[in-house]
Motif scaffolding. Structure first.
Motif, mmCIF file in Angstrom:
data_model
loop_
_atom_site.group_PDB
_atom_site.id
_atom_site.type_symbol
_atom_site.label_atom_id
_atom_site.label_comp_id
_atom_site.label_asym_id
_atom_site.label_seq_id
_atom_site.Cartn_x
_atom_site.Cartn_y
_atom_site.Cartn_z
ATOM 1 N N SER A 1 -8.075 0.672 8.976
ATOM 2 C CA SER A 1 -7.384 0.444 7.824
ATOM 3 C C SER A 1 -6.000 0.536 7.950
ATOM 4 O O SER A 1 -4.967 -0.118 7.039
ATOM 5 C CB SER A 1 -7.696 1.314 6.557
ATOM 6 O OG SER A 1 -9.227 0.996 6.626
ATOM 7 N N GLY B 1 -9.427 -0.263 3.539
ATOM 8 C CA GLY B 1 -8.355 -1.072 4.100
ATOM 9 C C GLY B 1 -7.165 -1.637 3.224
ATOM 10 O O GLY B 1 -6.069 -1.749 3.541
ATOM 11 N N ILE C 1 -5.077 2.275 2.328
ATOM 12 C CA ILE C 1 -4.304 2.839 3.487
ATOM 13 C C ILE C 1 -3.171 1.685 3.674
ATOM 14 O O ILE C 1 -3.725 0.511 4.045
ATOM 15 C CB ILE C 1 -5.201 3.298 4.610
ATOM 16 C CG1 ILE C 1 -5.831 4.482 4.358
ATOM 17 C CG2 ILE C 1 -4.427 3.622 5.706
ATOM 18 C CD1 ILE C 1 -6.993 5.009 5.133
ATOM 19 N N PRO C 2 -1.991 1.927 3.855
ATOM 20 C CA PRO C 2 -0.955 0.902 4.238
ATOM 21 C C PRO C 2 -1.261 0.662 5.634
ATOM 22 O O PRO C 2 -1.710 1.185 6.598
ATOM 23 C CB PRO C 2 0.456 1.576 4.150
ATOM 24 C CG PRO C 2 -0.011 2.985 4.386
ATOM 25 C CD PRO C 2 -1.222 3.299 3.643
ATOM 26 N N PRO C 3 -0.817 -0.638 6.119
ATOM 27 C CA PRO C 3 -0.565 -1.817 4.897
ATOM 28 C C PRO C 3 -1.820 -2.180 4.147
ATOM 29 O O PRO C 3 -2.797 -2.336 4.764
ATOM 30 C CB PRO C 3 0.072 -2.993 6.008
ATOM 31 C CG PRO C 3 -0.945 -2.746 7.158
ATOM 32 C CD PRO C 3 -0.910 -1.364 7.430
ATOM 33 N N SER D 1 -4.742 -2.698 9.358
ATOM 34 C CA SER D 1 -5.388 -3.985 8.806
ATOM 35 C C SER D 1 -4.954 -4.068 7.177
ATOM 36 O O SER D 1 -5.097 -2.971 6.547
ATOM 37 C CB SER D 1 -6.734 -4.103 9.242
ATOM 38 O OG SER D 1 -7.012 -5.298 8.228
HETATM 39 NA NA NA Z 1 -4.886 -1.088 5.129
#
Ligand code: NA
Ligand code: NA
Lengths: 170, 430, 315
Positions: free
Chosen positions: B108, B150, B153-155, B111
């Motif tokens: 994550s 996904g 959590i950044p991005p 992605s």
């Molecule tokens: Na992410």
């Protein structure tokens, strides 16, 4: 859910169109990545950002989005809820699929019409982009052509669901 | 107001009848606005909204973050993440499921999409869990749930869209997503622990891995960590803007995939095309949502809703909890991103008027729509899993995902009770 | 009757709060409630397409920026020329008079009734870390600029223009992606640039300005009674331009007080430095403008000397 295959010559034309569009969207996306990277690294490494790179990225995005619509017209992979479709008998399912594609086709046709209208208007007043000074109308017209193609394909694929059920029909 | 409410009603019917979400919102949006201001002006505004959306600089991050995730998937970093997590915890009871959750967390971080995370991890983790005779529902549930991380959590595509429609800083939102994402991982691990404690047969122990192998597998994770650090770190210290981070991240993923020799020219073209298609699908919904938002705004729905809520004199937290309840209910039926795009234009002005922190609200909204990804009957991650592993029965998946939904609710309550979990990191930025 | 004014700037922006909203009240009063203007609930079309939304009848009134649609406006871009004026009020009044005298015929605002033309206070150079106190300081510096004309100035001064949409100025300065920015004084506080600006460079006649216009849908205008038309024209035109310009100057004074409190070091360009700056930009900018105006049959040279004379008279 299977549809009647398209007649061979039409199928060949649609295939060629989709093949070409897929290469173009790949190119557009690659250009967006490369331009952003070169702009930022140019700024840091050589004190020379690419002037107006962001404007090309914007225009590429518009093209990319509309160029995927003819491709999405075939598989109908636009986001939708499938609560109803799976519960219908096969024959009704085919009509349902056809109705969805006709509806999408009508919306896309209206979009195409309005894009041409905006393009004609912006050509007449001479709108240009803010920094590179590119004429805006050719990009709008291109999106209009892609929307019109998507509308046409949606109707063609609608027909494949209701005209003489294909051999693979459930 | 009537036009806007009627619009919502007709839209819901169209959506339940299976019409494409984006086109339905466009049609209802234009029909509703034309009732308010006339057909020609309504069509003209809709066209302007459409053009402005597909050529908006801030939105160029969407295809680029999607591309970054797909390149990372093609570089097979997910296999390495799962391999490393598995080496350390796989031999415990439920260890493979726990390793799946940890690997999902790692994936994550590079992605932007939950669906991509779920699809990739299904391919990577499901065969291993099958080999050790995991309960199929439990195995599927852990992947579907882990995959939801996904978009938190950044991005994250969801946070980018939230930031754009509410004019909030994308960097702040990204930073705010980090700790709640890790909290999600801990809650899911808790769910794994509880399930396998009650039913040891659900998650038998995996292979024991020796120390040298553990070290070897851990080392292989470095490209993921490097890319995440580079992109988020670059944003944090201000080396580049959010709009640029996506292009940099995609280019970084491209370099990693090249270096690992997992990318052929035709494979790269396929990744580009797939990313573009996903972008087209997302923008179809986004354009529709923005045209529909014009109807909401012209109908002054947010103003009226705000006035009404203010007149009820409710506690701010009561209002937020009610909104979350609406999300959980809608989330059973609606697709996650469309739900967010449809509702945020209505709720955001209301909570803003009440003085709710916009960044924190963004995080709780995304957590709520994460839950919608795994709640039946419409849960996109469940569908993705079924598409990748068609032999797992949907009913098994529904049952297996239950404990993880409960874990999500626990996290949501924690976030509502302690906003600092989200706001701590962004506060350090200035 | 209810009329809509398109909203794209936040309510608290000075041009909304101090200029336009009081103007709505004045219009309502003068027309005995027959023209009741209020903002749309949210932005419906992007900033560069305000005039089209008005012309198509989607909204009744809008405020827009000439520089957002460079291809549409040629003669009317006159206010973007460099080194015209120090203050917004004389520039705004002069711009309105020039519009009425020279540009009305060119019909650059087709489909709408032009109610006012005005300018923001001509901007300065805002920078962090260092001053822009000599021509050498410009060499290779990265400078934020919003529209084509101001970016052309950056280039003519020897710097590297970093072209981005206006509201991104804060992020670009915050992240030190640019060394300096071309932006007006009021934006210093409106975009909350305080933490990221350490130096400012001013000149006796500004450097560049952003100019605005307010338009009304032409059919709606035609449908008004003669009495209402007269009442609105009395409140619009030079009167609205003067108020708008004066408010902008006042907001700029507030910003300058904030700058002083924040210890922003101000360099007042003069002597050789000023002469070199002017030499680098004035002639090429004016030549480009005259050529543009020529294409739609406007005598740009006459308009420009008229504009200058009006600024002198007002200033
Ligand atoms: Na992410
Ligand atoms: Na759901």
């Amino acid at each position: 859910m299977s549809a009647t295959p398209l007649p061979r010559r039409l199928s060949g034309a649609v295939f060629a169109l989709e093949w070409g569009l897929m290469r173009l969207v790949a190119l557009a996306l690659f250009a967006m990545m490369a331009l952003t990277f070169l702009d930022v690294s140019g700024r840091y490494l050589f004190n020379a950002p690419l002037g107006g790179a962001f404007e090309i990225t914007e225009l590429a995005l518009g093209f990319l989005v509309f160029a995927t619509f003819p491709i999405l017209a075939r598989d109908g992979r636009h986001i939708r809820l499938d609560l109803l479709s799976n519960r219908l008998p096969p024959r009704a399912q085919r009509w349902h699929e056809a109705a969805i594609r006709v509806f999408s086709g009508v919306v896309l046709a209206v979009i195409a019409w309005r894009l041409f209208k905006v393009a004609a208007f912006e050509a007449s007043v001479g709108y240009t982009t803010l920094t590179l000074g590119l004429q805006t109308w050719p990009f709008l017209a291109a999106m209009g052509v892609l929307a019109a193609l998507s509308a046409l394909l949606s109707v063609v694929f609608a027909a494949t669901f209701i005209l003489e059920p294909g051999e693979g029909a459930e | 107001m009537t036009a806007a409410l009627l619009g919502f009603g007709i839209l819901l019917i169209l959506l339940l009848a299976g019409f494409p979400v984006g086109f339905s919102m466009m049609a209802v949006g234009v029909a509703g606005t034309s009732a308010l201001i006339g057909l020609e002006p309504a069509l003209s505004i809709a066209a302007q909204t459409l053009v402005a959306t597909v050529q908006q600089y801030e939105l160029t991050v969407i295809p680029l973050f999607v591309l970054m995730g797909n390149l990372i998937a093609s570089a097979r970093l997910a296999d390495d993440l799962f391999g490393a997590a598995n080496a350390y915890i796989g031999h415990r009871r439920g260890g493979l499921a726990a390793a799946t959750i940890v690997a999902c967390t790692g994936f994550s971080a590079v992605s932007g999409s939950s669906l991509a995370t779920a699809a990739t991890m299904t391919r990577v983790a499901l065969p291993a869990m099958r080999k050790f005779r995991y309960d199929p529902g439990f195995a599927a549930g852990s992947i579907a749930a882990g995959g939801t991380l996904g978009i938190l959590i950044p991005p994250s595509a969801a946070l980018i869209l939230y930031g754009i429609i509410t004019s909030q800083s994308i960097e702040q939102l990204f930073l705010a997503g980090v700790l709640p994402g890790l909290l999600g991982m801990l809650c899911y691990l808790g769910a794994v622990w509880l399930v396998t404690r009650r039913n040891p047969g659900h998650g038998p122990s995996g292979d024991v891995v020796d120390r040298a192998e553990k070290r070897r597998r851990l080392v292989k994770v470095w490209p993921t960590i490097a890319l995440f650090t580079f992109v988020l770190g670059g944003l944090y210290v201000g080396a580049f803007a959010a709009t640029e981070a996506a292009g940099i991240g995609a280019a970084g993923a491209f370099v990693i995939a090249l270096a690992r020799r997992t990318l052929t020219v035709s494979g790269f073209v396929t990744v580009l095309i797939d990313s573009a298609r996903t972008t087209g699908v997302l923008f179809g919904v986004l354009i529709g949502a923005l045209i529909f938002a014009n109807l909401i705004n012209l109908g002054r729905l947010p103003d009226l809703l705000s006035d009404w809520i203010l007149s009820l004199d409710l506690q701010v937290m009561t209002v937020v909890c009610l909104i979350m309840l609406i999300y959980l209910l809608l989330g059973c039926l609606l697709e996650s991103i469309s739900m967010m795009l449809l509702t945020v234009p209505v709720f955001f002005p209301v909570v803003s008027a009440l003085g709710v922190d916009p960044i924190w609200f963004g995080i709780v909204v995304v957590v709520a729509i994460e839950i919608s990804l795994i709640t039946p009957p419409v849960g996109m991650n469940l569908f993705v899993l079924r598409a990748v592993a068609p032999d797992v029965a949907l009913s098994q998946v529904y049952r297996g995902v239950g404990p993880f939904v409960i874990a999500d609710l626990v996290r949501l309550i924690l976030l509502l009770a302690f906003p600092a979990i989200a706001l701590m990191l962004p506060a350090t930025m200035m | 009757e209810d009329y809509t004014f398109h909203r794209w700037l936040p309510d608290q922006h000075p041009v909304n709060a101090r200029t336009l909203m009081p103007w709505f009240d004045a219009v309502r009063e003068a027309t005995e409630g027959r023209v009741d203007i209020s903002y749309t609930a949210a932005s419906l079309v992007p900033p560069p397409r305000q005039i089209d939304a008005v012309a198509s009848g989607a909204v009744d009134f809008a405020l827009a920026v000439h520089g957002h649609t460079p291809g549409r406006f040629r003669a009317s871009l006159i206010g973007e020329l460099p080194f015209l004026a120090r203050d917004a009020e004389p520039l705004s009044v002069a711009l309105w008079r020039t519009h009425a005298e020279y540009f009305e015929e060119a019909n650059e605002y087709a489909g709408t009734k032009v109610l006012a033309v005005f300018a923001a206070r001509p901007g300065a150079v805002w920078s962090h870390s260092r001053a822009f106190a000599s021509m050498e300081d410009w060499d290779g510096a990265k400078v934020f600029c919003g529209v084509r004309n101001s970016c052309a100035l950056v280039e003519r001064l020897g710097a590297v223009p970093v072209q981005r949409p206006g509201p991104q100025v804060r992020e670009m300065l915050e992240k030190k992606i640019v060394d300096a920015a071309f932006i007006d004084h009021s934006s210093y506080k409106d975009f909350r640039l305080q933490p990221f600006v350490t130096n400012a460079t001013e000149t006796p006649r500004g450097i560049y300005a952003a100019t605005f216009y307010v338009v009304m849908n032409e059919d709606k205008w035609t449908a008004l009674s003669d009495a209402d038309k007269a009442a609105i024209e009395e409140l619009a035109g030079e009167s609205l331009a003067r108020t708008a310009g004066a408010n902008w100057d006042d907001e700029s004074r507030i910003a300058m007080e904030q700058m002083a409190e924040n210890d922003v070091a101000v360099v007042e360009a003069s002597g050789d430095y000023l002469a070199a700056m002017q030499e680098a930009v004035i002639a090429p900018s004016e030549a480009a403008y005259l050529e543009e105006a020529q294409t739609i049959g406007v005598d740009g040279a006459a308009a420009l000397s008229f504009l200058r004379a009006q600024i002198e008279e007002e200033g």
